[in-house]
Design a protein around this motif. Sequence first.
Motif, PDB file in Angstrom:
ATOM      1  N   VAL A   1     108.673   1.772 108.176  1.00 48.77           N
ATOM      2  CA  VAL A   1     109.171   1.882 106.800  1.00 48.77           C
ATOM      3  C   VAL A   1     108.007   1.896 105.818  1.00 48.77           C
ATOM      4  O   VAL A   1     108.001   2.669 104.850  1.00 48.77           O
ATOM      5  CB  VAL A   1     110.163   0.735 106.464  1.00 48.77           C
ATOM      6  N   LEU A   2     107.015   1.051 106.075  1.00 45.27           N
ATOM      7  CA  LEU A   2     105.854   1.014 105.181  1.00 45.27           C
ATOM      8  C   LEU A   2     105.166   2.386 105.129  1.00 45.27           C
ATOM      9  O   LEU A   2     104.744   2.843 104.062  1.00 45.27           O
ATOM     10  CB  LEU A   2     104.884  -0.062 105.676  1.00 45.27           C
ATOM     11  N   GLU A   3     105.065   3.059 106.283  1.00 40.98           N
ATOM     12  CA  GLU A   3     104.515   4.420 106.315  1.00 40.98           C
ATOM     13  C   GLU A   3     105.385   5.366 105.483  1.00 40.98           C
ATOM     14  O   GLU A   3     104.880   6.188 104.715  1.00 40.98           O
ATOM     15  CB  GLU A   3     104.413   4.939 107.756  1.00 40.98           C
ATOM     16  N   ASP A   4     106.706   5.262 105.670  1.00 39.54           N
ATOM     17  CA  ASP A   4     107.629   6.080 104.862  1.00 39.54           C
ATOM     18  C   ASP A   4     107.367   5.855 103.371  1.00 39.54           C
ATOM     19  O   ASP A   4     107.346   6.797 102.568  1.00 39.54           O
ATOM     20  CB  ASP A   4     109.090   5.690 105.137  1.00 39.54           C
ATOM     21  N   LEU A   5     107.171   4.585 103.006  1.00 41.47           N
ATOM     22  CA  LEU A   5     106.994   4.259 101.584  1.00 41.47           C
ATOM     23  C   LEU A   5     105.662   4.770 101.059  1.00 41.47           C
ATOM     24  O   LEU A   5     105.567   5.194  99.901  1.00 41.47           O
ATOM     25  CB  LEU A   5     107.118   2.750 101.372  1.00 41.47           C
ATOM     26  N   ARG A   6     104.634   4.745 101.922  1.00 40.94           N
ATOM     27  CA  ARG A   6     103.348   5.325 101.506  1.00 40.94           C
ATOM     28  C   ARG A   6     103.530   6.793 101.156  1.00 40.94           C
ATOM     29  O   ARG A   6     102.933   7.290 100.198  1.00 40.94           O
ATOM     30  CB  ARG A   6     102.301   5.172 102.611  1.00 40.94           C
ATOM     31  N   GLY A   7     104.355   7.489 101.955  1.00 45.03           N
ATOM     32  CA  GLY A   7     104.645   8.899 101.677  1.00 45.03           C
ATOM     33  C   GLY A   7     105.337   9.082 100.332  1.00 45.03           C
ATOM     34  O   GLY A   7     105.023  10.016  99.576  1.00 45.03           O
ATOM     35  N   VAL A   8     106.282   8.189 100.018  1.00 50.43           N
ATOM     36  CA  VAL A   8     106.969   8.258  98.719  1.00 50.43           C
ATOM     37  C   VAL A   8     105.965   8.054  97.586  1.00 50.43           C
ATOM     38  O   VAL A   8     105.938   8.809  96.605  1.00 50.43           O
ATOM     39  CB  VAL A   8     108.098   7.196  98.636  1.00 50.43           C
TER      40      VAL A   8
END
Length: 208
Positions: free
Chosen positions: A32-39
Amino acid sequence: MNRSDFSDVSRVDLRGVGVYSGAMGLDAQRAVLEDLRGVIEKAPLFHPETARGRKMSVRMTSAGHVGWVSDRRGYRYEPQHPRGMDWPPIPTRLLALWDAFAGADRAPDTCLINFYGEGAKMGLHQDRDEADLRQPVLSLSLGDDALFRVGNVEKGGKTESLWLHSGDVAVIGGAARLVYHGIDRVRFGSSALMPKGGRVNVTMRVAG
Ligand code: MD6
Ligand code: FE
């Protein structure tokens, strides 16, 4: 996806707020943290001002059809980031978390990402900028431990607190939808997920 894709955890009730401790395991948190970095790459964190012109101590951004913004004109949902770009879509992993824990009949249309650096906190507030207050708000905590305080639907009165840890989910809904709540402080550098310190709180809602 449903509840069985996440850790089998029980609901702890804090003045009507449902807290699911350890709902998300460390590997899923990392993803999820990776997903959020993308956002955040597409829609950078910004430091909102309150209607009274004070900087909030958290930095924030959003994903979804609309995102929450605050400035001298007040609090509201907007279809674009203050710098003019569209908000990125809500990561599917987070949509699955909503499906598993929110107990709602609609999908969220907005996902607020709050970043707490050292010393950041959030005063007692109600979440009441959404059109349909029958729909819950779901939060996921990542990173540093945070002292979460919950009061009442009316201002004032008794409050109770608990420490939220990385991977915990909290659902504010039903009779507790308008309870006052906030973060008194974070234990900076307390998590294995973000060893340099910091806390990310993700809240999903049906805004419109
Ligand atoms: C935070 N949480 O955990 C602040 N709001 O940083 C919230 O303000 C919140 O945890 C609505 C529903 C759940 C929450
Ligand atoms: Fe809130």
